[in-house]
Design an enzyme around this catalytic site. Sequence first.
Site, PDB file in Angstrom:
ATOM      1  N   TYR A  62      13.395  -5.630   4.991  1.00 30.22           N
ATOM      2  CA  TYR A  62      12.378  -6.342   4.253  1.00 30.22           C
ATOM      3  C   TYR A  62      12.705  -7.703   4.402  1.00 30.22           C
ATOM      4  CZ  TYR A  62      12.211  -1.379   1.391  1.00 30.22           C
ATOM      5  OH  TYR A  62      12.353  -0.546   1.457  1.00 30.22           O
ATOM      6  N   ASN A 100       1.121  -0.004  -1.533  1.00 29.73           N
ATOM      7  CA  ASN A 100       1.416  -0.085  -0.870  1.00 29.73           C
ATOM      8  C   ASN A 100       2.458  -1.657  -0.919  1.00 29.73           C
ATOM      9  OD1 ASN A 100       0.254   0.814   1.522  1.00 29.73           O
ATOM     10  ND2 ASN A 100      -1.797  -0.481   1.042  1.00 29.73           N
ATOM     11  N   HIS A 117       4.834   0.576  -6.472  1.00 29.68           N
ATOM     12  CA  HIS A 117       5.568   0.362  -5.295  1.00 29.68           C
ATOM     13  C   HIS A 117       6.507  -0.994  -5.441  1.00 29.68           C
ATOM     14  CE1 HIS A 117       5.001   4.471  -3.353  1.00 29.68           C
ATOM     15  NE2 HIS A 117       4.692   5.111  -4.510  1.00 29.68           N
ATOM     16  N   CYS A 125      16.342  -9.391  -9.600  1.00 28.49           N
ATOM     17  CA  CYS A 125      18.041  -9.578 -10.095  1.00 28.49           C
ATOM     18  C   CYS A 125      18.335  -8.169 -10.387  1.00 28.49           C
ATOM     19  CB  CYS A 125      18.249 -10.591 -10.906  1.00 28.49           C
ATOM     20  SG  CYS A 125      20.299 -11.044 -11.148  1.00 28.49           S
ATOM     21  N   THR A 185      -3.773   6.848   2.733  1.00 30.36           N
ATOM     22  CA  THR A 185      -2.729   7.536   2.805  1.00 30.36           C
ATOM     23  C   THR A 185      -2.702   9.007   3.248  1.00 30.36           C
ATOM     24  OG1 THR A 185      -1.359   8.564   0.557  1.00 30.36           O
ATOM     25  CG2 THR A 185      -3.280   8.426   0.320  1.00 30.36           C
ATOM     26  N   LEU A 212      -8.054   7.869   8.152  1.00 28.84           N
ATOM     27  CA  LEU A 212      -9.051   8.219   9.374  1.00 28.84           C
ATOM     28  C   LEU A 212      -9.261   9.602  10.200  1.00 28.84           C
ATOM     29  CD1 LEU A 212      -8.522   6.880  11.924  1.00 28.84           C
ATOM     30  CD2 LEU A 212      -6.023   6.363  12.758  1.00 28.84           C
ATOM     31  N   ALA A 229     -10.522   2.278   8.046  1.00 27.72           N
ATOM     32  CA  ALA A 229     -11.392   2.352   6.890  1.00 27.72           C
ATOM     33  C   ALA A 229     -11.859   1.300   6.811  1.00 27.72           C
ATOM     34  CB  ALA A 229      -9.381   1.832   6.156  1.00 27.72           C
TER      35      ALA A 229
HETATM   36  C1  BV8 Z   1       9.749   9.586  -7.639  1.00 26.26           C
HETATM   37  C2  BV8 Z   1       7.609   0.644  -0.966  1.00 26.26           C
HETATM   38  C3  BV8 Z   1      10.670  10.453  -9.731  1.00 26.26           C
HETATM   39  C4  BV8 Z   1       8.967   0.683  -0.324  1.00 26.26           C
HETATM   40  C5  BV8 Z   1       7.959   3.327  -1.393  1.00 26.26           C
HETATM   41  C6  BV8 Z   1      15.042  13.885  -3.781  1.00 26.26           C
HETATM   42  C7  BV8 Z   1      15.772  12.912  -4.523  1.00 26.26           C
HETATM   43  C8  BV8 Z   1      14.516  11.932  -5.677  1.00 26.26           C
HETATM   44  C9  BV8 Z   1      13.173  11.798  -5.150  1.00 26.26           C
HETATM   45  C10 BV8 Z   1      12.494  12.720  -3.871  1.00 26.26           C
HETATM   46  C11 BV8 Z   1      13.232  13.398  -4.063  1.00 26.26           C
HETATM   47  N1  BV8 Z   1      12.438  14.206  -2.938  1.00 26.26           N
HETATM   48  C12 BV8 Z   1      10.808  14.296  -3.262  1.00 26.26           C
HETATM   49  C13 BV8 Z   1      11.006  12.954  -3.941  1.00 26.26           C
HETATM   50  C14 BV8 Z   1       9.598  12.343  -4.263  1.00 26.26           C
HETATM   51  C15 BV8 Z   1       9.814  11.342  -3.448  1.00 26.26           C
HETATM   52  C16 BV8 Z   1       9.222  11.732  -2.133  1.00 26.26           C
HETATM   53  O1  BV8 Z   1       8.078  11.901  -2.967  1.00 26.26           O
HETATM   54  N2  BV8 Z   1       9.670  11.713  -1.106  1.00 26.26           N
HETATM   55  C17 BV8 Z   1       9.135  12.395  -0.105  1.00 26.26           C
HETATM   56  C18 BV8 Z   1       9.802  11.538   1.422  1.00 26.26           C
HETATM   57  C19 BV8 Z   1       8.603  13.797  -0.019  1.00 26.26           C
HETATM   58  N3  BV8 Z   1       9.061  10.095  -4.321  1.00 26.26           N
HETATM   59  C20 BV8 Z   1      10.770   9.458  -5.219  1.00 26.26           C
HETATM   60  O2  BV8 Z   1      11.333   9.330  -4.707  1.00 26.26           O
HETATM   61  C21 BV8 Z   1       9.123   8.358  -5.799  1.00 26.26           C
HETATM   62  N4  BV8 Z   1       9.924   7.875  -7.122  1.00 26.26           N
HETATM   63  O3  BV8 Z   1       9.843  10.241  -7.680  1.00 26.26           O
HETATM   64  O4  BV8 Z   1      10.075   8.854  -9.428  1.00 26.26           O
HETATM   65  C22 BV8 Z   1       9.518   9.953 -11.074  1.00 26.26           C
HETATM   66  C23 BV8 Z   1       8.108  10.737 -11.009  1.00 26.26           C
HETATM   67  C24 BV8 Z   1       7.176  10.232 -11.966  1.00 26.26           C
HETATM   68  C25 BV8 Z   1       6.984   9.703 -12.652  1.00 26.26           C
HETATM   69  C26 BV8 Z   1       8.307   9.227 -13.032  1.00 26.26           C
HETATM   70  C27 BV8 Z   1       9.537   8.944 -11.905  1.00 26.26           C
HETATM   71  C28 BV8 Z   1       9.338   6.879  -5.109  1.00 26.26           C
HETATM   72  C29 BV8 Z   1       8.919   7.326  -3.555  1.00 26.26           C
HETATM   73  C30 BV8 Z   1       8.784   5.434  -3.946  1.00 26.26           C
HETATM   74  C31 BV8 Z   1       8.943   5.355  -2.638  1.00 26.26           C
HETATM   75  N5  BV8 Z   1       8.578   3.577  -1.857  1.00 26.26           N
HETATM   76  N6  BV8 Z   1       7.085   1.950  -0.643  1.00 26.26           N
HETATM   77  C32 BV8 Z   1       8.367   0.214   0.603  1.00 26.26           C
HETATM   78  O5  BV8 Z   1       7.098   0.223   1.237  1.00 26.26           O
HETATM   79  O6  BV8 Z   1       9.585  -0.215   1.504  1.00 26.26           O
HETATM   80  S1  BV8 Z   1       6.935   4.681  -0.356  1.00 26.26           S
HETATM   81  C33 BV8 Z   1       6.112   4.160   1.276  1.00 26.26           C
HETATM   82  O7  BV8 Z   1       5.304   5.915   1.644  1.00 26.26           O
HETATM   83  C34 BV8 Z   1       4.966   3.425   0.927  1.00 26.26           C
HETATM   84  O8  BV8 Z   1       4.807   2.924  -0.530  1.00 26.26           O
HETATM   85  C35 BV8 Z   1       3.626   3.549   1.380  1.00 26.26           C
HETATM   86  O9  BV8 Z   1       2.491   3.148   1.033  1.00 26.26           O
HETATM   87  C36 BV8 Z   1       3.663   5.486   0.824  1.00 26.26           C
HETATM   88  C37 BV8 Z   1       3.055   6.427   1.179  1.00 26.26           C
HETATM   89  O10 BV8 Z   1       2.684   6.512   2.348  1.00 26.26           O
HETATM   90  P1  BV8 Z   1       1.431   6.242   2.988  1.00 26.26           P
HETATM   91  O11 BV8 Z   1       0.809   4.682   1.975  1.00 26.26           O
HETATM   92  O12 BV8 Z   1       0.696   7.467   2.875  1.00 26.26           O
HETATM   93  O13 BV8 Z   1       1.905   5.571   4.744  1.00 26.26           O
HETATM   94  P2  BV8 Z   1       1.775   6.837   6.112  1.00 26.26           P
HETATM   95  O14 BV8 Z   1       1.851   5.729   6.580  1.00 26.26           O
HETATM   96  O15 BV8 Z   1       2.505   8.279   5.029  1.00 26.26           O
HETATM   97  O16 BV8 Z   1      -0.055   7.045   5.934  1.00 26.26           O
HETATM   98  C38 BV8 Z   1      -1.012   6.468   6.213  1.00 26.26           C
HETATM   99  C39 BV8 Z   1      -2.167   7.168   6.356  1.00 26.26           C
HETATM  100  O17 BV8 Z   1      -3.276   6.067   6.452  1.00 26.26           O
HETATM  101  C40 BV8 Z   1      -2.572   7.977   7.449  1.00 26.26           C
HETATM  102  O18 BV8 Z   1      -2.785   9.897   6.546  1.00 26.26           O
HETATM  103  C41 BV8 Z   1      -3.364   7.090   8.410  1.00 26.26           C
HETATM  104  O19 BV8 Z   1      -3.599   8.836   9.011  1.00 26.26           O
HETATM  105  C42 BV8 Z   1      -3.894   6.791   7.422  1.00 26.26           C
HETATM  106  N7  BV8 Z   1      -4.597   5.951   8.732  1.00 26.26           N
HETATM  107  C43 BV8 Z   1      -3.698   4.544   9.595  1.00 26.26           C
HETATM  108  N8  BV8 Z   1      -4.887   3.522  10.619  1.00 26.26           N
HETATM  109  C44 BV8 Z   1      -6.010   3.957  10.016  1.00 26.26           C
HETATM  110  C45 BV8 Z   1      -5.751   5.407   8.502  1.00 26.26           C
HETATM  111  N9  BV8 Z   1      -6.512   5.470   7.596  1.00 26.26           N
HETATM  112  C46 BV8 Z   1      -7.767   4.699   7.874  1.00 26.26           C
HETATM  113  N10 BV8 Z   1      -8.110   3.643   8.285  1.00 26.26           N
HETATM  114  C47 BV8 Z   1      -6.718   3.317   9.388  1.00 26.26           C
HETATM  115  N11 BV8 Z   1      -7.146   2.405   9.925  1.00 26.26           N
END
Ligand code: BV8
Length: 244
Positions: A62, A100, A117, A125, A185, A212, A229
């Site tokens: 981070y 983000n 997020h 803390c 996203t 994209l 975007a």
């Molecule tokens: C939750 C913060 C319960 C930190 C992030 C097993 C155990 C526990 C949980 C799970 C599990 N299995 C699944 C889950 C759920 C899990 C999950 O979804 N896992 C995934 C991998 C399957 N989720 C969680 O754990 C969440 N918590 O479920 O708690 C709950 C639920 C509901 C209510 C109460 C409780 C917590 C998830 C949060 C994780 N933290 N970030 C950090 O940033 O380091 S996630 C991380 O991914 C970022 O936040 C990021 O933003 C996010 C999503 O990714 P995207 O933003 O979509 O980015 P990505 O690269 O994937 O895509 C980019 C897109 O942009 C692409 O489509 C691309 O084509 C496009 N693009 C690129 N360039 C451009 C563009 N578009 C336009 N113009 C451009 N120039």
Amino acid sequence: MNNIKTPQTGARIVILTGAGISQESGLETFRDPDGIWAKVRIEDVATPEAFARDPERVHAFYNMRRKRAATLDLKPNAAHMALAALEQKWPGEVLVVTQNVDSFHERAGTTNLIHMHGRHAEARCNDCAHVVEWSGDMSLADVCQACGRAGGMRPNVVWFGETPREMDQIQSALLDCDHFISIGTSGNVYPAAGFVGLMRKLGCGHTVELNLEPSQGASLFAEAHYGPATEIVPRYVAALLEAV
Ligand code: BV8
């Protein structure tokens, strides 16, 4: 840009953004071929277990991202600016829910904003939950200003397995909204990736994807426009404001 369905004047708009909206500001996305998760594993740097196992490794991850966003003087881009203009000029509520952890939306002028997020410009803390703005590097040596204990300061972000912020407010905004727009996203991370499905299931509001390329959830959107975007978001916002 054609086939745009403009919402009624006064419609409530909810906008979900992801890493793609910040890509042209110079920040890496997560799942693009050169993205963050191509270089480091989620399990090693973005879960509470990783922090318990190797906190300094998580801090280094981070610290690198916080420093990159700050020292390279990266700025909000035309897409962030367009969303701020929409909030100012649209005769109805506009809420931005961002996945983000950067500060580009607020720096562009968006005020009605939820960081579901968290933000890497804050520290929290682990011992007393005190939150404080944070700009430099963070380490185990840092002492919490509120409880005085060291070793517990962590980035104030939501890791995998942790509960995203303001979910009640987000869910009620989605249920009330007339127009849901998803920008930059991939639709891989829940619960954010499930918002469009919720809108569809409840039959509430029009859904639009601006990305994209088609995301995982592309087939669920009623309308979609693809491209960088900084090109498609300003054009889309201009079309909405033209109808006002
Ligand atoms: C939750 C913060 C319960 C930190 C992030 C097993 C155990 C526990 C949980 C799970 C599990 N299995 C699944 C889950 C759920 C899990 C999950 O979804 N896992 C995934 C991998 C399957 N989720 C969680 O754990 C969440 N918590 O479920 O708690 C709950 C639920 C509901 C209510 C109460 C409780 C917590 C998830 C949060 C994780 N933290 N970030 C950090 O940033 O380091 S996630 C991380 O991914 C970022 O936040 C990021 O933003 C996010 C999503 O990714 P995207 O933003 O979509 O980015 P990505 O690269 O994937 O895509 C980019 C897109 O942009 C692409 O489509 C691309 O084509 C496009 N693009 C690129 N360039 C451009 C563009 N578009 C336009 N113009 C451009 N120039």
